[in-house]
Design a protein around this motif. Sequence first.
Motif, PDB file in Angstrom:
ATOM      1  N   VAL A  50      28.792  50.305 -82.232  1.00  0.00           N
ATOM      2  CA  VAL A  50      29.685  49.167 -82.002  1.00  0.00           C
ATOM      3  C   VAL A  50      29.752  48.900 -80.505  1.00  0.00           C
ATOM      4  CG1 VAL A  50      32.048  48.318 -82.197  1.00  0.00           C
ATOM      5  CG2 VAL A  50      31.041  49.617 -84.072  1.00  0.00           C
ATOM      6  N   GLY A  51      29.610  47.646 -80.128  1.00  0.00           N
ATOM      7  CA  GLY A  51      29.688  47.256 -78.723  1.00  0.00           C
ATOM      8  C   GLY A  51      31.040  46.655 -78.386  1.00  0.00           C
ATOM      9  N   LEU A  52      31.645  47.114 -77.305  1.00  0.00           N
ATOM     10  CA  LEU A  52      32.923  46.590 -76.809  1.00  0.00           C
ATOM     11  C   LEU A  52      32.691  45.945 -75.458  1.00  0.00           C
ATOM     12  CD1 LEU A  52      35.277  49.634 -77.583  1.00  0.00           C
ATOM     13  CD2 LEU A  52      34.744  47.690 -79.072  1.00  0.00           C
ATOM     14  N   ARG A  82      31.604  53.194 -89.282  1.00  0.00           N
ATOM     15  CA  ARG A  82      31.611  51.926 -90.005  1.00  0.00           C
ATOM     16  C   ARG A  82      31.243  50.803 -89.042  1.00  0.00           C
ATOM     17  NH1 ARG A  82      37.282  50.881 -91.692  1.00  0.00           N
ATOM     18  NH2 ARG A  82      37.744  51.991 -89.749  1.00  0.00           N
ATOM     19  N   PRO A  83      30.659  49.703 -89.533  1.00  0.00           N
ATOM     20  CA  PRO A  83      30.283  48.587 -88.635  1.00  0.00           C
ATOM     21  C   PRO A  83      31.471  47.696 -88.300  1.00  0.00           C
ATOM     22  CG  PRO A  83      29.627  48.069 -90.862  1.00  0.00           C
ATOM     23  CD  PRO A  83      30.186  49.478 -90.913  1.00  0.00           C
ATOM     24  N   THR A  84      32.503  48.271 -87.736  1.00  0.00           N
ATOM     25  CA  THR A  84      33.707  47.520 -87.383  1.00  0.00           C
ATOM     26  C   THR A  84      34.305  48.126 -86.129  1.00  0.00           C
ATOM     27  OG1 THR A  84      35.980  47.029 -88.048  1.00  0.00           O
ATOM     28  CG2 THR A  84      34.960  48.973 -89.012  1.00  0.00           C
ATOM     29  N   PRO A  85      34.871  47.305 -85.275  1.00  0.00           N
ATOM     30  CA  PRO A  85      35.478  47.865 -84.063  1.00  0.00           C
ATOM     31  C   PRO A  85      36.712  48.709 -84.363  1.00  0.00           C
ATOM     32  CG  PRO A  85      35.958  45.534 -84.253  1.00  0.00           C
ATOM     33  CD  PRO A  85      34.938  45.846 -85.307  1.00  0.00           C
ATOM     34  N   PHE A  86      37.322  48.519 -85.555  1.00  0.00           N
ATOM     35  CA  PHE A  86      38.510  49.295 -85.885  1.00  0.00           C
ATOM     36  C   PHE A  86      38.177  50.746 -86.223  1.00  0.00           C
ATOM     37  CE2 PHE A  86      40.032  44.928 -87.042  1.00  0.00           C
ATOM     38  CZ  PHE A  86      40.887  44.814 -85.961  1.00  0.00           C
TER      39      PHE A  86
END
Length: 742
Positions: free
Chosen positions: A420-422, A652-656
């Motif tokens: 995941v990228g932020l 998981r593919p989510t930023p959360f």
Amino acid sequence: MSDALQATEALINRGPRPPGLPTPDERRRLREVWGATLEEFASALDKDVPDMEAWEAGQAATDPTDDIAYARLLQRISEHLPVTYEPDWAALRRTVHDTPSGKPDVLCDGCAQAIGACERCGLPTTSRPGGRWLHRGTTCTPSGPLTPGQSDSLICPPLQLPPRRMDFPAGPVAVIDYRDGALLAHLSKDRTSDCPQTLAELLVWTHTEGLGAVRLHSRGHHQYPLLVLTGAATPVVGLPLTLNDPIGRLLPASHPALHALNTAGWQPVGRGMGPWSRLQARTAPRGRVTVHLAVQPWGALADAGWELDALTPEHLTRLLARYADTVIVPQGSTATCGSRLMTALRPPKQWTGDVATSKRILAPPVRGALTEAHAPAPPEAPPAHPVARGWDPVDVQCEEPFDWFRDPTAQELDDFDYVVGLDTNFAFTNAAGRVRVGYGPVSPTPENLPDFDASIPGCWYADLSHIATDPRLPSPFTPTGAPPTGPAWYATPTLAYAQRQLRATIKPIKAYLRCGTSGPYLEDWNARLRQAYSTALHRLGIDPAATGDAFFHARDQALVLGDPLDWDLLRLIKATANGGIGKLAEGPTDLERDPYEPWPALRRVNWRPDIRAAIIAAARTELHRKMHLMAATTGRYPLAVLTDCVVYPATRPTPFDLLPPGDPASENTLRSFTFGARFGHVKLEGTASMAWAARATQAGLNPASWIKDPTVAFDDSTEEGPSPCDANLTAPPEPDTSWRLF
């Protein structure tokens, strides 16, 4: 010898007295008539532009020899200009005799040389350039066009314009379009107005109708209006649809449109007329009358950060008016607007009224403003700068953003299936508001400095190779993330981070410091952009204070219900911020420039590569602090970092998966990163599989550079996916990039 004879001999031997300075009005007139700018005068007299403007306005120089040099320059200019007074025609006609051709010649009483007579009016004349007789300050009707490059500014009377309206009822911008056989002006607040049909009359119309905007600082000047010509209106006012100068991008000096403007009392300021121009009127002494002109078919709004060519005139006017109201009236590229916003908020000079004379005079500089252009220290200077001559290119300061990545560990490959990228919102703009800027010149200090002082802006030479950092994190001291191997030059924020956050002992070896007055020069600039950004978010229905899932829900609603022009406005604000920081170290653009020859940007008071280096150092070390805290609280380490984007492993593919949407005070704060729209908060940059990231690193690619807008798609169904370096790479579907505008 008698006393009288001695005094006489002494007076003769002294020679002529140096010329005195003319009045301020005459100084300005001579410079403008000669066609020179304040920058050219300042360069010739080895002065800064603000000092030159004050000098021209009537203030005395600190060194009397400077006044002598200035007076001689003005005297030489006046000697080369045509006489501007009405001649004594009777005296010129006293001696007339017949010539072999049978036409009379007139002899000048002063030099006894023959002076021709004008064939149209019979008055004596000395020359006929381009078919125009010059009668020592008067002009007969021309019998032919001017020769290419011949300027008639000396013989055009100044414009007589009414006082400028300071309430600006017409708004800051007018977009001129051609409809139903006439030019039509689109104004702010969705208004339209009839307007003149020639360019010169349009410029006068902007003044009489009250276009413009109020000053951004109480001691600055009001903002000049912007006039935009669409593709339909450009040929109507006599301008071509394309420029035949692909490099200089300027209209030829001999073009009839420039001649018509000059005849009407207007002239471009600077290099000439291009996609963005600043046109100034020759007026009676009442102050400057200036209009910014953007020619849309010449690419003024197609590139340079704008990318607005697809908008209709109505939408273009609406967007530019919003930008002018919240940021600044457009006056060039978005980077130029970002740079000029700095000086508009902290003017390098201020004018005040003199009660006794009712004239404007220069007052002491605005507090907290940069007032002079200073040369950088050799380690701070770009390779083309004059002070870099003879300096080892290896021994320079390298304060740049992160570009680092590593291979995933075996445990990370087993535990995590995704990455995941932020991305940090306005990371560098946010850092700019905190950076302390030195207002004085830089000076070298002796070697073996006793202590490092984090309150002094400057460039320090120190050895940080002894500071241990976790190899799963990039080193905060280099842009590549590799630990330093010996002494190097660093900006103050880098050493301050090592001292305060990493508890390291700093022993500088040598330094170039600005030990005088310092302050947060970009604090107001940061606040202006922050407020503009917040205003655009409110228009989209997004609360800037929203975090976590509330922020994502508001963003999703805005994507459906929000005005697309406000999304464009967010993009322009970001381009203005980043471009303004880049302008702090603008390089040369002239390809034919000699090595180490100064370029025009160096004359700006805010050409300061040291400020840019300090901003990048502050943003880079702040990002490292957050990654270090993230590792300490969650045990997750980044796989890649690019500028202000960090790629983390995720289940998981989510930023959360990284930042659960809970109470910001109890959860997000502990993890150092916070999802939200504010400056310094983060947003989702993109997601991908861990296998994709592993193959990218094996191919030598930084996953952070691809995850935000992938142009490489790996085939996970095969054992060997295509190499990212192959030419036949498949492109994924068009991604949703609206979140990148924050």
